[in-house]
Design a protein around this motif. Structure first.
Motif, short mmCIF file in Angstrom:
data_model
loop_
_atom_site.label_atom_id
_atom_site.label_comp_id
_atom_site.label_asym_id
_atom_site.label_seq_id
_atom_site.Cartn_x
_atom_site.Cartn_y
_atom_site.Cartn_z
N ASN A 32 0.81 -1.21 0.00
CA ASN A 32 0.00 0.00 0.00
C ASN A 32 0.85 1.27 0.00
OD1 ASN A 32 -3.04 -0.77 0.51
ND2 ASN A 32 -1.81 -2.15 1.76
N THR A 33 0.32 2.29 -0.67
CA THR A 33 0.97 3.60 -0.63
C THR A 33 0.83 4.21 0.76
OG1 THR A 33 0.60 4.05 -2.97
CG2 THR A 33 0.85 5.96 -1.54
N ALA A 34 1.90 4.82 1.22
CA ALA A 34 1.90 5.52 2.52
C ALA A 34 2.19 7.00 2.28
CB ALA A 34 2.94 4.92 3.45
N GLY A 35 1.75 7.82 3.19
CA GLY A 35 1.98 9.24 3.01
C GLY A 35 1.97 10.02 4.29
N TRP A 36 2.39 11.26 4.16
CA TRP A 36 2.35 12.23 5.26
C TRP A 36 1.54 13.45 4.83
CZ3 TRP A 36 4.18 11.37 10.10
CH2 TRP A 36 5.07 10.30 10.28
N TYR A 37 0.69 13.91 5.72
CA TYR A 37 -0.05 15.14 5.55
C TYR A 37 0.22 16.02 6.76
CZ TYR A 37 -2.78 12.96 1.81
OH TYR A 37 -3.17 12.36 0.63
N ARG A 38 -0.14 17.28 6.65
CA ARG A 38 0.01 18.16 7.79
C ARG A 38 -1.14 19.15 7.85
NH1 ARG A 38 5.23 21.92 5.99
NH2 ARG A 38 4.09 23.31 4.56
N GLN A 39 -1.38 19.64 9.05
CA GLN A 39 -2.44 20.64 9.25
C GLN A 39 -1.94 21.69 10.22
OE1 GLN A 39 -6.25 19.04 10.40
NE2 GLN A 39 -7.32 20.90 9.72
N ALA A 40 -1.85 22.89 9.71
CA ALA A 40 -1.46 24.04 10.53
C ALA A 40 -2.70 24.66 11.15
CB ALA A 40 -0.71 25.05 9.68
N PRO A 41 -2.54 25.39 12.24
CA PRO A 41 -3.70 26.02 12.89
C PRO A 41 -4.48 26.91 11.92
CG PRO A 41 -1.79 26.15 14.31
CD PRO A 41 -1.30 25.62 12.99
N GLY A 42 -5.78 26.70 11.85
CA GLY A 42 -6.62 27.52 11.00
C GLY A 42 -6.56 27.19 9.53
N LYS A 43 -5.84 26.14 9.18
CA LYS A 43 -5.70 25.76 7.77
C LYS A 43 -6.20 24.35 7.54
CE LYS A 43 -1.78 28.79 6.76
NZ LYS A 43 -0.41 28.86 6.16
N GLN A 44 -6.45 24.04 6.27
CA GLN A 44 -6.88 22.69 5.92
C GLN A 44 -5.69 21.74 5.91
OE1 GLN A 44 -8.94 23.06 2.11
NE2 GLN A 44 -10.90 23.25 3.16
N ARG A 45 -6.00 20.48 6.09
CA ARG A 45 -4.96 19.46 6.00
C ARG A 45 -4.44 19.40 4.56
NH1 ARG A 45 -5.99 13.81 9.04
NH2 ARG A 45 -6.53 15.40 10.59
N GLU A 46 -3.11 19.32 4.44
CA GLU A 46 -2.51 19.32 3.11
C GLU A 46 -1.53 18.18 2.96
OE1 GLU A 46 -0.22 22.85 2.36
OE2 GLU A 46 1.02 22.60 4.14
N LEU A 47 -1.35 17.77 1.71
CA LEU A 47 -0.41 16.71 1.41
C LEU A 47 1.02 17.18 1.60
CD1 LEU A 47 0.28 13.92 0.08
CD2 LEU A 47 0.31 15.16 -2.10
N VAL A 48 1.84 16.33 2.19
CA VAL A 48 3.27 16.59 2.30
C VAL A 48 4.04 15.73 1.30
CG1 VAL A 48 5.30 16.45 3.79
CG2 VAL A 48 3.11 17.25 4.72
N ALA A 49 3.85 14.42 1.40
CA ALA A 49 4.56 13.50 0.52
C ALA A 49 3.89 12.14 0.56
CB ALA A 49 6.02 13.36 0.93
N THR A 50 4.05 11.38 -0.52
CA THR A 50 3.58 10.01 -0.56
C THR A 50 4.67 9.11 -1.14
OG1 THR A 50 2.62 10.21 -2.76
CG2 THR A 50 1.18 10.68 -0.90
N ILE A 51 4.58 7.84 -0.82
CA ILE A 51 5.52 6.87 -1.37
C ILE A 51 4.75 5.59 -1.69
CG2 ILE A 51 6.24 6.10 0.95
CD1 ILE A 51 9.07 5.68 -0.31
N THR A 52 4.91 5.12 -2.91
CA THR A 52 4.18 3.93 -3.33
C THR A 52 4.85 2.67 -2.78
OG1 THR A 52 5.49 3.59 -5.34
CG2 THR A 52 3.61 5.11 -5.49
N SER A 53 4.19 1.55 -2.98
CA SER A 53 4.75 0.28 -2.53
C SER A 53 6.07 -0.02 -3.23
CB SER A 53 3.75 -0.85 -2.78
OG SER A 53 3.42 -0.93 -4.16
N ALA A 54 6.23 0.53 -4.43
CA ALA A 54 7.48 0.32 -5.18
C ALA A 54 8.57 1.31 -4.80
CB ALA A 54 7.19 0.42 -6.67
N GLY A 55 8.23 2.25 -3.93
CA GLY A 55 9.22 3.21 -3.48
C GLY A 55 9.27 4.51 -4.25
N SER A 56 8.28 4.75 -5.11
CA SER A 56 8.24 6.00 -5.86
C SER A 56 7.63 7.10 -4.99
CB SER A 56 7.42 5.82 -7.13
OG SER A 56 7.32 7.02 -7.84
#
Length: 115
Positions: A32-56
């Motif tokens: 499965n693809t894994a990822g990181w998101y972040r949410q700053a105060p007063g802001k929407q959650r946003e994508l940081v990075a993802t990595i596929t099962s193959a490492g991309s």
């Protein structure tokens, strides 16, 4: 039951580095693809990075060149190496995985960057 547990957050000064880790259980991590998101105060959650099962890996533009996502399938762990941190990087960082139509989130880890 799927569990994602983040660690590694903290308080750092601008220009310093942090590495976040997320350990997954209850899911076949390696397929499965894994990822990181972040949410700053007063802001929407946003994508940081993802990595596929193959490492991309893919990164949001503000993180390119500063952040590196990696995975260790043997340990069901995804890491986020963050360099040259800025005050704008202050947020709660969440680990994410998706399986079929279900989204799974960790509880988040706080990253605070002081100027």
């Amino acid at each position: 039951q799927v569990h994602l547990v983040e660690s590694g957050g903290g308080l750092v000064q601008a220009g310093e580095s942090l590495t976040l880790s997320c350990v997954a259980s209850g899911i076949t991590f390696s397929t499965n693809t894994a990822g990181w998101y972040r949410q700053a105060p007063g802001k929407q959650r946003e994508l940081v990075a993802t990595i596929t099962s193959a490492g991309s890996a893919t990164y949001a533009d503000p993180m390119k060149g500063r952040f590196t996502i990696s995975r260790d399938n043997a340990k069901s762990t995804v890491h986020l190496q963050m360099n040259s941190l800025k005050p704008d990087d202050t947020a709660i960082y969440y680990c994410h995985m998706k399986r079929a139509f279900a989204n799974y989130w960790g509880q988040g880890t706080q990253v605070t960057v002081s100027s």
